[in-house]
Design an enzyme around this catalytic site. Structure first.
Site, PDB file in Angstrom:
ATOM      1  CG  ASP A 203      -2.333   0.787   0.976  1.00 45.14           C
ATOM      2  OD1 ASP A 203      -2.098   1.464  -0.353  1.00 45.14           O
ATOM      3  OD2 ASP A 203      -2.437   1.297   2.706  1.00 45.14           O
TER       4      ASP A 203
ATOM      5  CG  HIS B 117      -0.577   2.515  -9.599  1.00 49.77           C
ATOM      6  ND1 HIS B 117      -0.174   2.003  -8.418  1.00 49.77           N
ATOM      7  CD2 HIS B 117      -0.710   2.944  -9.629  1.00 49.77           C
ATOM      8  CE1 HIS B 117      -1.777   2.357  -7.578  1.00 49.77           C
ATOM      9  NE2 HIS B 117      -1.723   3.153  -8.447  1.00 49.77           N
TER      10      HIS B 117
ATOM     11  CG  LEU C 191       8.475 -17.524  -3.610  1.00 49.19           C
ATOM     12  CD1 LEU C 191       8.428 -17.274  -2.034  1.00 49.19           C
ATOM     13  CD2 LEU C 191       9.518 -16.161  -4.592  1.00 49.19           C
TER      14      LEU C 191
HETATM   15  C1  IPE Z   1      -5.362  -2.295  -0.109  1.00 46.57           C
HETATM   16  O1  IPE Z   1      -5.201  -1.336  -0.765  1.00 46.57           O
HETATM   17  C2  IPE Z   1      -5.821  -3.426  -1.563  1.00 46.57           C
HETATM   18  C3  IPE Z   1      -4.516  -3.576  -2.678  1.00 46.57           C
HETATM   19  C4  IPE Z   1      -3.424  -3.039  -1.388  1.00 46.57           C
HETATM   20  C5  IPE Z   1      -3.972  -3.921  -3.357  1.00 46.57           C
HETATM   21  P1  IPE Z   1      -6.043  -0.487  -0.701  1.00 46.57           P
HETATM   22  O2  IPE Z   1      -5.076   1.081  -1.161  1.00 46.57           O
HETATM   23  O3  IPE Z   1      -7.339  -0.569  -1.549  1.00 46.57           O
HETATM   24  O4  IPE Z   1      -7.054   0.046   0.467  1.00 46.57           O
HETATM   25  P2  IPE Z   1      -8.207   0.870   1.644  1.00 46.57           P
HETATM   26  O5  IPE Z   1      -8.837   1.702   0.551  1.00 46.57           O
HETATM   27  O6  IPE Z   1      -7.039   1.915   2.199  1.00 46.57           O
HETATM   28  O7  IPE Z   1      -7.794   0.480   2.478  1.00 46.57           O
HETATM   29  C1  IPE Z   2      -1.626   0.748  -3.035  1.00 47.22           C
HETATM   30  O1  IPE Z   2      -0.544   1.213  -3.228  1.00 47.22           O
HETATM   31  C2  IPE Z   2      -1.504  -0.315  -4.684  1.00 47.22           C
HETATM   32  C3  IPE Z   2      -3.365  -0.726  -4.757  1.00 47.22           C
HETATM   33  C4  IPE Z   2      -4.244  -1.155  -4.002  1.00 47.22           C
HETATM   34  C5  IPE Z   2      -3.370  -0.875  -6.061  1.00 47.22           C
HETATM   35  P1  IPE Z   2      -2.699   2.586  -3.604  1.00 47.22           P
HETATM   36  O2  IPE Z   2      -2.816   2.938  -4.603  1.00 47.22           O
HETATM   37  O3  IPE Z   2      -3.749   2.594  -2.422  1.00 47.22           O
HETATM   38  O4  IPE Z   2      -1.660   3.502  -3.152  1.00 47.22           O
HETATM   39  P2  IPE Z   2      -1.983   4.870  -1.669  1.00 47.22           P
HETATM   40  O5  IPE Z   2      -2.309   4.228  -0.352  1.00 47.22           O
HETATM   41  O6  IPE Z   2      -3.426   5.510  -2.558  1.00 47.22           O
HETATM   42  O7  IPE Z   2      -0.965   5.467  -1.474  1.00 47.22           O
HETATM   43 MG    MG Z   3      -3.602   2.250  -1.070  1.00 49.49          MG
END
Ligand code: IPE
Ligand code: IPE
Ligand code: MG
Length: 243
Positions: free
Chosen positions: A23, A40, A134
């Site tokens: 995240d 990303h 793995l």
């Molecule tokens: C969780 O992250 C999903 C992934 C890492 C793929 P999100 O950014 O979508 O989760 P919330 O919205 O903060 O709960």
């Molecule tokens: C994690 O990073 C990737 C996915 C959930 C796909 P985010 O896109 O949620 O980035 P933040 O959490 O908004 O910074």
């Molecule tokens: Mg996120």
């Protein structure tokens, strides 16, 4: 800090299965005034480093949460970027992962996923199926509640058709109908970016996982971050409800 090399009776053995909620990609980009898509993309580089480190560590299973069933609620162009990144990652890295003996599995629903991505997923799974290194599980278009729901529906069908009585249903039967059937439960769940929730990730399987939260954003996560989380895990006292 690194992993203890000599077994210490006070420490947990190394985890068999580490699951990561990757995240913070967009906040990483925002902090640098970059477009979120670059966050990303940088996240994929962290994936590469961590997969390599997991292999070097001799880990059995690494699960990476890459797209949740709720992430469809993001802007269409971002969803399309995230889909494109999975496509790119498999195309670019499949041969090397296969060479290293990595076994790839993608869990989650294939609904709404473009046919060419479904084909790539199948190619990756088929090519690497017999590998012994793995196991890399990518949770893509994955939702823990949906997964439990479909397991329950399957069992309900067996009951309705007279193959099973309700009191015969066991936890193992539920686990056996999840997409992780046959995979040991995660010992350690890591979430980056300072958020402290599971966000619908492996809800059944994490009943007794140790949770480690790291404040750094996913694109900054390194091999050392992984080793630090493992060291923290090794110091935890796993009780499973006992003394
Ligand atoms: C969780 O992250 C999903 C992934 C890492 C793929 P999100 O950014 O979508 O989760 P919330 O919205 O903060 O709960
Ligand atoms: C994690 O990073 C990737 C996915 C959930 C796909 P985010 O896109 O949620 O980035 P933040 O959490 O908004 O910074
Ligand atoms: Mg996120």
């Amino acid at each position: 800090m690194s992993i203890a090399s000599a077994p210490d009776p006070g420490l947990n053995p190394l985890p068999r299965h580490i699951a990561i909620i990757m995240d913070g990609n967009r906040r990483w980009a925002k902090a640098r005034m970059l477009p979120r898509t670059l966050g990303h993309r940088q996240g994929v580089n962290a994936v590469r480093e961590v997969v390599r480190a997991a292999g070097d560590m001799g880990l059995e299973v690494l699960t990476l949460y890459s797209f949740s069933s709720e992430n469809w609620n993001r802007p269409a162009d971002e969803v399309s970027d995230l889909m494109g990144l999975l496509r790119w990652y498999i195309r670019e890295d499949l041969a090397e992962l296969n060479r290293k003996g990595v076994r790839i599995r993608i869990i989650g629903s294939r609904d709404r996923v473009a046919p060419d991505i479904v084909a790539l997923i199948e190619e990756a799974e088929n090519l690497t199926n017999a590998n012994q290194g793995l196991t890399l599980i990518i949770a893509f278009n994955y939702g823990g509640q949906d997964e439990i729901l479909s397991a329950v529906r399957g069992l309900a069908r067996d009951v309705a058709e007279g193959r099973l009585r309700p009191d015969e249903i066991t936890k193992d039967m539920i686990a056996g109908r999840l997409s992780t059937a046959g995979i040991p439960d995660p010992d350690l769940v890591i979430r980056t970016s300072g958020e402290k929730r599971l966000s619908n990730f492996l809800l059944w399987q994490t009943a007794y996982a140790e949770l480690v939260f790291d404040d750094i954003f996913w694109p900054d996560f390194t091999k050392q971050s992984l080793l630090d989380a493992v060291a923290e895990y090794q110091r935890r006292h796993r009780r499973y409800g006992a003394s």
